[in-house]
Design a protein around this motif. Structure first.
Motif, PDB file in Angstrom:
ATOM      1  N   TYR A 279       0.833  -1.204   0.000  1.00  0.00           N
ATOM      2  CA  TYR A 279       0.000   0.000   0.000  1.00  0.00           C
ATOM      3  C   TYR A 279       0.867   1.254   0.000  1.00  0.00           C
ATOM      4  N   ILE A 280       1.900   1.256   0.824  1.00  0.00           N
ATOM      5  CA  ILE A 280       2.806   2.407   0.889  1.00  0.00           C
ATOM      6  C   ILE A 280       3.474   2.638  -0.465  1.00  0.00           C
ATOM      7  N   ALA A 281       3.872   1.563  -1.130  1.00  0.00           N
ATOM      8  CA  ALA A 281       4.490   1.706  -2.446  1.00  0.00           C
ATOM      9  C   ALA A 281       3.514   2.318  -3.443  1.00  0.00           C
ATOM     10  N   ALA A 282       2.257   1.843  -3.421  1.00  0.00           N
ATOM     11  CA  ALA A 282       1.253   2.366  -4.351  1.00  0.00           C
ATOM     12  C   ALA A 282       0.933   3.823  -4.062  1.00  0.00           C
ATOM     13  N   GLU A 283       0.780   4.148  -2.776  1.00  0.00           N
ATOM     14  CA  GLU A 283       0.472   5.534  -2.411  1.00  0.00           C
ATOM     15  C   GLU A 283       1.668   6.448  -2.649  1.00  0.00           C
ATOM     16  N   GLY A 284       2.877   5.912  -2.446  1.00  0.00           N
ATOM     17  CA  GLY A 284       4.070   6.698  -2.699  1.00  0.00           C
ATOM     18  C   GLY A 284       4.170   7.122  -4.154  1.00  0.00           C
ATOM     19  N   ALA A 285       3.713   6.249  -5.056  1.00  0.00           N
ATOM     20  CA  ALA A 285       3.727   6.586  -6.480  1.00  0.00           C
ATOM     21  C   ALA A 285       2.789   7.738  -6.782  1.00  0.00           C
ATOM     22  N   ARG A 286       1.838   7.975  -5.874  1.00  0.00           N
ATOM     23  CA  ARG A 286       0.909   9.096  -6.039  1.00  0.00           C
ATOM     24  C   ARG A 286       1.344  10.310  -5.224  1.00  0.00           C
ATOM     25  N   GLY A 287       2.533  10.215  -4.638  1.00  0.00           N
ATOM     26  CA  GLY A 287       3.071  11.361  -3.922  1.00  0.00           C
ATOM     27  C   GLY A 287       2.770  11.412  -2.439  1.00  0.00           C
ATOM     28  N   VAL A 288       2.218  10.343  -1.870  1.00  0.00           N
ATOM     29  CA  VAL A 288       1.903  10.324  -0.438  1.00  0.00           C
ATOM     30  C   VAL A 288       3.167   9.959   0.348  1.00  0.00           C
ATOM     31  N   PRO A 289       3.594  10.777   1.307  1.00  0.00           N
ATOM     32  CA  PRO A 289       4.798  10.465   2.087  1.00  0.00           C
ATOM     33  C   PRO A 289       4.605   9.224   2.957  1.00  0.00           C
ATOM     34  N   VAL A 290       5.667   8.476   3.146  1.00  0.00           N
ATOM     35  CA  VAL A 290       5.598   7.287   4.000  1.00  0.00           C
ATOM     36  C   VAL A 290       5.105   7.659   5.397  1.00  0.00           C
ATOM     37  N   ALA A 291       5.588   8.767   5.929  1.00  0.00           N
ATOM     38  CA  ALA A 291       5.237   9.152   7.299  1.00  0.00           C
ATOM     39  C   ALA A 291       3.742   9.339   7.487  1.00  0.00           C
TER      40      ALA A 291
END
Length: 349
Positions: A279-291
């Motif tokens: 999920y973090i990888a997918a959201e990161g691709a949309r610019g969502v920070p891991v934190a």
């Protein structure tokens, strides 16, 4: 509006016996996705979103959510019936399963906007708000309230609010069994002061259950474990956990068996952590920070070996430039090593 559907709160076997409370700054879409990995059946709530924000703000950002989150309810803050009706319709069009009106938040910002807990003093207005929302949507419309505010007598105060919303067609009433003190206490202090009064909620539920249109009454406030929650189910229709569910999310893994008689084994924290990496990888691709995501996962291994290191790594490393899902993998390796060391015993040292 489409034809009204039977309320899930009135259909035997489908009522939400367990819910995770709406919590400002906590139950955002990332938190809800994480919680859904732990429980397939718990009813999840958004943070409170004000009607002006929905009517005039970035709706996709405010209301967007993953289909995996169902069942999920949208909690609204407001006191203008027409505006709430429009916001409720927008929420229904986004696919939410329920619209909930906040009549319990005690913050200064909420009071300034004439919504939240201060509406306990205006039961007729709350009834008008519920009636307007019911006329606008075909999904359940519910209310989350307190037992009273400030110097109100909780007996007549809660009864007046309940009677107004029931008459307006509300499908359910979730009651935080503590007064909201709008003067003299901070919202943080109001989490523990004044004392909880479960008996007041039990009496309300008994009275409404005997009425011409029985209405679901759920209990919120101070419930710290599934054992406590399950013991309350003889007196109310549902239970709602807030801080306990957020701070020790692994307890949600037991909800489906304890409250819905599900046979499938509970989700393992390690498996949940693995799914969150994807999920973090997918959201990161949309610019969502891991934190923004990892902060909701800090309590996943609470009480287990390596829990402190898990929290430290997620807290510190997720804020570093270039952080990605590998942060969770690193933290998970430490947890596994700590568990292995405990299993090996002192003789392996």
């Amino acid at each position: 509006m489409s034809a009204e559907k039977p309320s899930a709160y009135r259909v035997a076997g489908t009522a939400p016996a367990f819910a995770v409370a709406p919590m400002i700054d906590w139950t955002d879409r990332h938190c809800r996705f994480f919680h859904r990995l732990l429980s397939r059946r718990a009813l999840l709530y958004t943070e409170m979103i004000t009607t002006p924000a929905i009517l005039h703000g970035d709706r996709a950002r405010l209301l967007g959510f993953s289909a995996a989150e169902h069942p999920v309810a949208l909690q609204l803050g407001g006191s203008q019936p027409e505006a709430l009706a429009l916001a409720a319709r927008i929420g229904a069009d986004f696919g939410y399963d329920e619209i909930n009106l906040n009549v319990g938040c005690p913050s200064d910002r909420v009071q300034d906007g004439r919504f939240g807990a201060c509406l306990m003093a205006e039961p007729a207005l709350v009834g008008d708000c519920v009636a307007a929302m019911k006329a606008a949507v075909a999904i359940p419309v519910t209310v989350k309230c307190r037992i009273g505010i400030d110097d109100q007598d909780p007996g007549p105060a809660l009864d007046a609010l309940a009677d107004a919303v029931v008459a307006a067609g509300a499908d359910a009433l979730w009651v935080h069994a503590r007064k909201a003190w709008l003067r003299g206490l901070s919202p943080k202090e109001n989490r523990t002061i004044p004392p909880l009064d479960y008996d007041r909620v039990f009496r309300l539920r008994a009275r409404l259950a005997a009425g011409p249109r029985p209405v679901f009454v759920g209990l919120n406030g101070g419930i710290g474990s599934l054992e406590e929650a399950r013991a309350l189910m003889d007196r109310v229709d549902g239970v709602m956990l807030g801080r306990a569910a957020y701070q020790t999310p692994a307890l949600l893994a037991g909800v489906d068996r304890a409250f819905y008689s599900e046979a499938e084994p509970p989700a393992a924290p390690e498996a949940v952590a693995g799914a969150m990496m994807d999920y973090i990888a997918a959201e990161g691709a949309r610019g969502v920070p891991v934190a923004a995501i990892a902060r909701h996962m800090l309590g996943l291994f609470a009480g287990q070996p390596g829990a402190r290191a898990w929290r430290r790594i997620l807290t510190v490393e997720s804020h570093r430039p270039g952080a990605d899902a590998a942060v969770v993998a690193e933290a998970l390796d430490v947890v596994r090593a700590a568990a292995a060391a405990r299993a090996a015993g002192p003789e392996a040292a």
